[in-house]
Design a protein around this motif. Sequence first.
Motif, PDB file in Angstrom:
ATOM      1  N   GLY A  71       0.801  -1.220   0.000  1.00  0.00           N
ATOM      2  CA  GLY A  71       0.000   0.000   0.000  1.00  0.00           C
ATOM      3  C   GLY A  71       0.833   1.270   0.000  1.00  0.00           C
ATOM      4  O   GLY A  71       0.329   2.358   0.228  1.00  0.00           O
ATOM      5  N   GLU A  72       2.118   1.151  -0.266  1.00  0.00           N
ATOM      6  CA  GLU A  72       3.037   2.300  -0.248  1.00  0.00           C
ATOM      7  C   GLU A  72       3.431   2.679  -1.671  1.00  0.00           C
ATOM      8  O   GLU A  72       3.548   1.822  -2.539  1.00  0.00           O
ATOM      9  CB  GLU A  72       4.303   1.956   0.541  1.00  0.00           C
ATOM     10  CG  GLU A  72       4.065   1.591   1.987  1.00  0.00           C
ATOM     11  CD  GLU A  72       3.655   2.765   2.846  1.00  0.00           C
ATOM     12  OE1 GLU A  72       3.923   3.924   2.467  1.00  0.00           O
ATOM     13  OE2 GLU A  72       3.076   2.528   3.905  1.00  0.00           O
ATOM     14  N   ASP A  73       3.661   3.985  -1.887  1.00  0.00           N
ATOM     15  CA  ASP A  73       4.129   4.404  -3.201  1.00  0.00           C
ATOM     16  C   ASP A  73       5.456   5.170  -3.163  1.00  0.00           C
ATOM     17  O   ASP A  73       5.954   5.593  -4.190  1.00  0.00           O
ATOM     18  CB  ASP A  73       3.061   5.218  -3.933  1.00  0.00           C
ATOM     19  CG  ASP A  73       2.795   6.571  -3.307  1.00  0.00           C
ATOM     20  OD1 ASP A  73       3.214   6.795  -2.159  1.00  0.00           O
ATOM     21  OD2 ASP A  73       2.169   7.404  -3.969  1.00  0.00           O
ATOM     22  N   HIS A  74       6.029   5.342  -1.986  1.00  0.00           N
ATOM     23  CA  HIS A  74       7.372   5.923  -1.817  1.00  0.00           C
ATOM     24  C   HIS A  74       8.096   5.013  -0.835  1.00  0.00           C
ATOM     25  O   HIS A  74       7.915   5.146   0.380  1.00  0.00           O
ATOM     26  CB  HIS A  74       7.309   7.338  -1.246  1.00  0.00           C
ATOM     27  CG  HIS A  74       6.787   8.368  -2.185  1.00  0.00           C
ATOM     28  ND1 HIS A  74       5.461   8.445  -2.547  1.00  0.00           N
ATOM     29  CD2 HIS A  74       7.410   9.353  -2.848  1.00  0.00           C
ATOM     30  CE1 HIS A  74       5.302   9.444  -3.376  1.00  0.00           C
ATOM     31  NE2 HIS A  74       6.476  10.021  -3.586  1.00  0.00           N
ATOM     32  N   THR A  75       8.888   4.091  -1.344  1.00  0.00           N
ATOM     33  CA  THR A  75       9.491   3.093  -0.467  1.00  0.00           C
ATOM     34  C   THR A  75      10.993   2.972  -0.672  1.00  0.00           C
ATOM     35  O   THR A  75      11.521   3.318  -1.730  1.00  0.00           O
ATOM     36  CB  THR A  75       8.873   1.701  -0.696  1.00  0.00           C
ATOM     37  OG1 THR A  75       9.146   1.295  -2.032  1.00  0.00           O
ATOM     38  CG2 THR A  75       7.382   1.698  -0.463  1.00  0.00           C
ATOM     39  N   ALA A  76      11.629   2.459   0.357  1.00  0.00           N
ATOM     40  CA  ALA A  76      13.047   2.099   0.286  1.00  0.00           C
ATOM     41  C   ALA A  76      13.161   0.710   0.890  1.00  0.00           C
ATOM     42  O   ALA A  76      12.568   0.421   1.930  1.00  0.00           O
ATOM     43  CB  ALA A  76      13.903   3.089   1.056  1.00  0.00           C
ATOM     44  N   ILE A  77      13.882  -0.145   0.224  1.00  0.00           N
ATOM     45  CA  ILE A  77      14.128  -1.491   0.731  1.00  0.00           C
ATOM     46  C   ILE A  77      15.514  -1.495   1.352  1.00  0.00           C
ATOM     47  O   ILE A  77      16.501  -1.170   0.693  1.00  0.00           O
ATOM     48  CB  ILE A  77      14.019  -2.542  -0.392  1.00  0.00           C
ATOM     49  CG1 ILE A  77      12.603  -2.544  -0.963  1.00  0.00           C
ATOM     50  CG2 ILE A  77      14.408  -3.923   0.119  1.00  0.00           C
ATOM     51  CD1 ILE A  77      12.429  -3.420  -2.193  1.00  0.00           C
ATOM     52  N   ARG A  78      15.554  -1.823   2.630  1.00  0.00           N
ATOM     53  CA  ARG A  78      16.822  -1.907   3.342  1.00  0.00           C
ATOM     54  C   ARG A  78      16.801  -3.180   4.182  1.00  0.00           C
ATOM     55  O   ARG A  78      15.918  -3.355   5.019  1.00  0.00           O
ATOM     56  CB  ARG A  78      17.046  -0.702   4.257  1.00  0.00           C
ATOM     57  CG  ARG A  78      17.131   0.640   3.532  1.00  0.00           C
ATOM     58  CD  ARG A  78      18.364   0.717   2.632  1.00  0.00           C
ATOM     59  NE  ARG A  78      18.538   2.031   2.051  1.00  0.00           N
ATOM     60  CZ  ARG A  78      17.984   2.438   0.910  1.00  0.00           C
ATOM     61  NH1 ARG A  78      17.210   1.626   0.214  1.00  0.00           N
ATOM     62  NH2 ARG A  78      18.215   3.642   0.449  1.00  0.00           N
ATOM     63  N   GLY A  79      17.751  -4.061   3.929  1.00  0.00           N
ATOM     64  CA  GLY A  79      17.799  -5.317   4.663  1.00  0.00           C
ATOM     65  C   GLY A  79      16.558  -6.140   4.388  1.00  0.00           C
ATOM     66  O   GLY A  79      16.210  -6.394   3.241  1.00  0.00           O
ATOM     67  N   VAL A 113      10.745  -3.073   4.181  1.00  0.00           N
ATOM     68  CA  VAL A 113      10.280  -2.065   3.240  1.00  0.00           C
ATOM     69  C   VAL A 113       9.906  -0.858   4.079  1.00  0.00           C
ATOM     70  O   VAL A 113       9.053  -0.943   4.968  1.00  0.00           O
ATOM     71  CB  VAL A 113       9.052  -2.549   2.432  1.00  0.00           C
ATOM     72  CG1 VAL A 113       8.529  -1.421   1.555  1.00  0.00           C
ATOM     73  CG2 VAL A 113       9.407  -3.760   1.587  1.00  0.00           C
ATOM     74  N   LEU A 114      10.565   0.258   3.832  1.00  0.00           N
ATOM     75  CA  LEU A 114      10.341   1.481   4.593  1.00  0.00           C
ATOM     76  C   LEU A 114       9.552   2.466   3.742  1.00  0.00           C
ATOM     77  O   LEU A 114       9.820   2.620   2.548  1.00  0.00           O
ATOM     78  CB  LEU A 114      11.684   2.095   5.005  1.00  0.00           C
ATOM     79  CG  LEU A 114      12.621   1.148   5.757  1.00  0.00           C
ATOM     80  CD1 LEU A 114      14.011   1.746   5.855  1.00  0.00           C
ATOM     81  CD2 LEU A 114      12.072   0.844   7.134  1.00  0.00           C
ATOM     82  N   GLY A 115       8.576   3.141   4.345  1.00  0.00           N
ATOM     83  CA  GLY A 115       7.768   4.133   3.644  1.00  0.00           C
ATOM     84  C   GLY A 115       8.009   5.525   4.196  1.00  0.00           C
ATOM     85  O   GLY A 115       8.506   5.691   5.314  1.00  0.00           O
ATOM     86  N   CYS A 116       7.654   6.544   3.408  1.00  0.00           N
ATOM     87  CA  CYS A 116       7.806   7.942   3.835  1.00  0.00           C
ATOM     88  C   CYS A 116       6.648   8.340   4.740  1.00  0.00           C
ATOM     89  O   CYS A 116       5.504   7.985   4.473  1.00  0.00           O
ATOM     90  CB  CYS A 116       7.798   8.869   2.629  1.00  0.00           C
ATOM     91  SG  CYS A 116       9.240   8.739   1.599  1.00  0.00           S
TER      92      CYS A 116
END
Length: 142
Positions: A107-115, A118-121
């Motif tokens: 359900g996110e549209d601004h994400t960063a994958i780390r490890g 999934v991280l969202g803003c």
Amino acid sequence: MRVVTIDELDAGPVAGVVSLLSVEATVSLLQALVAAGGDAPLWCVTRGAVSVVDGDVVDPYASAVWGLGRVIGLEHPDRWGGLIDLPTAWGERTSGLLCSVLSGATGEDHTAIRGDEVLGCRLSRATTSARGRPRLGGRGPR
């Protein structure tokens, strides 16, 4: 999910478009998608565009794609999928997390994958100082 090349696009309906292109090429891709019609969302995938954990090194060219992506999301909300920033080192769960974001499961549209995450803003309320003024946060250059 099936991945196709540009030559295979006439093989049937397209559920989404994933771009790993530069800013200039992404603009051209968006123009072509809008001209072609349809409603397949555009996802821009970068590496090193955003800093979310200590030690992340930001690539200004990749960050420019994020800036463009935010504009595309506002000007073409029906065409927009989102932004995904990949880790510098590909982990064993990265592929699965990427597919999860692309499928809309997060359900996110601004994400960063780390490890393995999934991280969202998110925006958060600013804290105030003793004088009642907002305290500025962040870890930028001092």
